[in-house]
Design a protein around this motif. Structure first.
Motif, mmCIF file in Angstrom:
data_model
loop_
_atom_site.group_PDB
_atom_site.id
_atom_site.type_symbol
_atom_site.label_atom_id
_atom_site.label_comp_id
_atom_site.label_asym_id
_atom_site.label_seq_id
_atom_site.Cartn_x
_atom_site.Cartn_y
_atom_site.Cartn_z
ATOM 1 N N ILE A 37 23.938 43.596 24.277
ATOM 2 C CA ILE A 37 24.710 44.103 23.155
ATOM 3 C C ILE A 37 25.937 43.228 22.936
ATOM 4 O O ILE A 37 26.388 42.505 23.824
ATOM 5 N N ALA A 38 26.473 43.301 21.704
ATOM 6 C CA ALA A 38 27.682 42.546 21.367
ATOM 7 C C ALA A 38 28.874 43.469 21.113
ATOM 8 O O ALA A 38 30.018 43.020 21.157
ATOM 9 N N GLU A 39 28.608 44.730 20.832
ATOM 10 C CA GLU A 39 29.648 45.702 20.515
ATOM 11 C C GLU A 39 30.321 46.210 21.796
ATOM 12 O O GLU A 39 29.661 46.795 22.663
ATOM 13 N N PRO A 40 31.637 45.988 21.960
ATOM 14 C CA PRO A 40 32.330 46.424 23.189
ATOM 15 C C PRO A 40 32.179 47.921 23.474
ATOM 16 O O PRO A 40 32.083 48.323 24.635
ATOM 17 N N TYR A 41 32.151 48.732 22.434
ATOM 18 C CA TYR A 41 31.998 50.173 22.625
ATOM 19 C C TYR A 41 30.696 50.501 23.345
ATOM 20 O O TYR A 41 30.645 51.397 24.191
ATOM 21 N N PHE A 42 29.629 49.746 23.028
ATOM 22 C CA PHE A 42 28.339 49.977 23.668
ATOM 23 C C PHE A 42 28.365 49.588 25.150
ATOM 24 O O PHE A 42 27.620 50.147 25.953
ATOM 25 N N VAL A 43 29.194 48.606 25.498
ATOM 26 C CA VAL A 43 29.302 48.214 26.906
ATOM 27 C C VAL A 43 29.773 49.404 27.731
ATOM 28 O O VAL A 43 29.176 49.766 28.751
ATOM 29 N N GLU A 44 30.851 50.036 27.279
ATOM 30 C CA GLU A 44 31.361 51.216 27.997
ATOM 31 C C GLU A 44 30.365 52.376 27.948
ATOM 32 O O GLU A 44 30.149 53.075 28.951
ATOM 33 N N MET A 45 29.767 52.577 26.802
ATOM 34 C CA MET A 45 28.826 53.682 26.616
ATOM 35 C C MET A 45 27.627 53.558 27.552
ATOM 36 O O MET A 45 27.239 54.506 28.230
ATOM 37 N N LEU A 46 27.054 52.375 27.619
ATOM 38 C CA LEU A 46 25.878 52.157 28.461
ATOM 39 C C LEU A 46 26.233 52.193 29.941
ATOM 40 O O LEU A 46 25.477 52.704 30.767
ATOM 41 N N LYS A 71 22.762 59.364 16.929
ATOM 42 C CA LYS A 71 21.528 58.632 16.663
ATOM 43 C C LYS A 71 21.329 57.505 17.666
ATOM 44 O O LYS A 71 20.248 57.334 18.246
ATOM 45 N N ILE A 72 22.386 56.732 17.920
ATOM 46 C CA ILE A 72 22.302 55.605 18.852
ATOM 47 C C ILE A 72 22.163 56.109 20.285
ATOM 48 O O ILE A 72 21.389 55.555 21.082
ATOM 49 N N ASN A 73 22.887 57.158 20.616
ATOM 50 C CA ASN A 73 22.798 57.726 21.949
ATOM 51 C C ASN A 73 21.379 58.219 22.232
ATOM 52 O O ASN A 73 20.839 58.019 23.334
ATOM 53 N N TRP A 74 20.736 58.832 21.254
ATOM 54 C CA TRP A 74 19.350 59.279 21.394
ATOM 55 C C TRP A 74 18.427 58.088 21.647
ATOM 56 O O TRP A 74 17.538 58.148 22.496
ATOM 57 N N TYR A 75 18.673 56.990 20.935
ATOM 58 C CA TYR A 75 17.830 55.798 21.099
ATOM 59 C C TYR A 75 18.010 55.191 22.494
ATOM 60 O O TYR A 75 17.037 54.813 23.151
ATOM 61 N N PHE A 76 19.249 55.104 22.950
ATOM 62 C CA PHE A 76 19.499 54.604 24.307
ATOM 63 C C PHE A 76 18.800 55.488 25.349
ATOM 64 O O PHE A 76 18.268 54.992 26.346
ATOM 65 N N ASP A 77 18.818 56.795 25.122
ATOM 66 C CA ASP A 77 18.122 57.722 26.032
ATOM 67 C C ASP A 77 16.643 57.371 26.131
ATOM 68 O O ASP A 77 16.057 57.356 27.221
#
Length: 344
Positions: A104-113, A86-92
């Motif tokens: 973002i504040a979530e470390p996982y999102f830093v790597e993901m983005l 769901k989040i990956n679709w939104y980032f797309d």
């Protein structure tokens, strides 16, 4: 100077904002809370088409668009297959729209983005980066910019150490009116993240943290002086750290935001410092702090050990310059804060 300016999130507000100043480098607003929450209350929750329209308008004006998705707690949803997709679709979708940066504040999102997208990755103040070690970790994860925790805004030794330890950009939040070393900070932002993010929605009785924080500042006005704001006149002292500054306040009206833009662009404000601070109106309308009388205070804070019980500078400064609005009959007047214990 690159000035990042808050935007409430609807087109009318953006038009008023960008027609009111040519000194705005970028605007930032909350994204759609159905995917990732934010650490502040959302006055407007724009959908993807609204975000697209506003981004195109900002770009036509030569202004960058930043989306804030700085939930400090996702409740683990982002680590589930359904949540990730769901989040990956939104980032797309945001990437397709042409968003310039995401906070973002979530470390996982830093790597993901960093791995999958072209958007600039901005580490939020809600990641609480207050040391060179934390800054290094986030840069290694892929951060392009780090918004330094305001708690160290007056600790130049720490700021300079952070600057020297990383090659990514730094951004400073200039007008936060929160308590210095606030004990409620983590819990309050976690609460907001759930209240302003994907469901299930909370059915809470009240915001304990808001009212507790409010009462502490009303009953002890020296906390207003201790807050880690940066005066417009003092930006010059931070230029060796960064040329990028952020005005907080995406829940405020456009005229309030533009007043801040003028003050920080002019690097001068002859009025009530409270006019500039991102804090509740209950406090702004109660206290008068003559900004010009704070001249030179930064020199004291630069050498301060931050042990308030031994220093007392902020307490003395509060008693000297802070005034209180009171009702005299039907007329509002200013009264000096003459007492010694700081209570009203």
């Amino acid at each position: 100077m690159k000035l990042y300016v808050p935007h409430v999130g609807h087109m009318e507000g953006l038009e008023d904002l960008l027609s009111g100043s040519e000194d705005i480098y970028a605007v930032y607003m909350a994204g759609t809370p159905d995917y990732v929450g934010t650490g502040r209350t959302n006055l407007s929750a724009p959908g993807l088409e609204e975000i697209r329209e506003q981004t195109e308008y900002a770009h036509d004006k030569g202004v960058k668009m930043e989306i804030v998705l700085n939930s400090s707690c996702m409740g683990g949803q982002h680590l589930t297959p359904q949540g990730f997709n769901k989040i990956n679709w939104y980032f797309d979708r945001l990437n397709d729209i042409g968003i310039d940066s995401i906070t973002i504040a979530e470390p996982y999102f830093v790597e993901m983005l960093t791995k999958d997208y072209d958007m600039e990755v901005v580490v939020s103040v809600l990641s609480f980066v207050d040391s060179p070690q934390k800054a290094e970790f986030y840069e290694e994860l892929g951060a392009d910019t780090i918004v330094v925790d305001p708690v160290v805004n007056r600790d130049f030794t720490r700021l300079e150490a952070i600057k020297d330890s990383v090659s990514c950009d730094l951004k400073l939040l200039v007008n936060e009116g929160c308590l210095y070393q606030c004990p409620f900070r983590y819990a309050h932002f976690n609460f907001f993240s759930h209240a302003n993010g994907p469901g299930p929605k909370l059915n809470v009785l009240d915001d304990y943290y808001y009212y507790k924080c409010l009462s502490l500042r009303i009953n002890d006005p020296q906390q207003l002086i201790k807050s880690p704001w940066i005066r417009p006149e003092d930006l010059k002292d931070y230029e060796h750290i960064t040329d990028t500054f952020k005005i907080g306040g995406r829940t405020h009206f456009t005229n309030w935001i533009l007043n801040n833009v003028r003050a920080y662009t002019d690097r001068s404000y002859d009025g009530n410092l409270m006019d500039l601070l991102d804090c509740p109106r209950d406090i702004r309308d109660l206290f008068f702090i003559p900004n010009k009388e704070l001249e030179g205070s930064l020199n004291q804070w630069k050498k301060c050990s931050k042990v308030c019980s031994k220093c007392g500078y902020c307490k003395r400064l509060t008693e000297k310059i802070v005034q209180v609005y009171s009702l005299d009959g039907m007329q509002q007047t200013l009264q000096p804060l003459n007492n010694t214990d700081g209570t009203i």
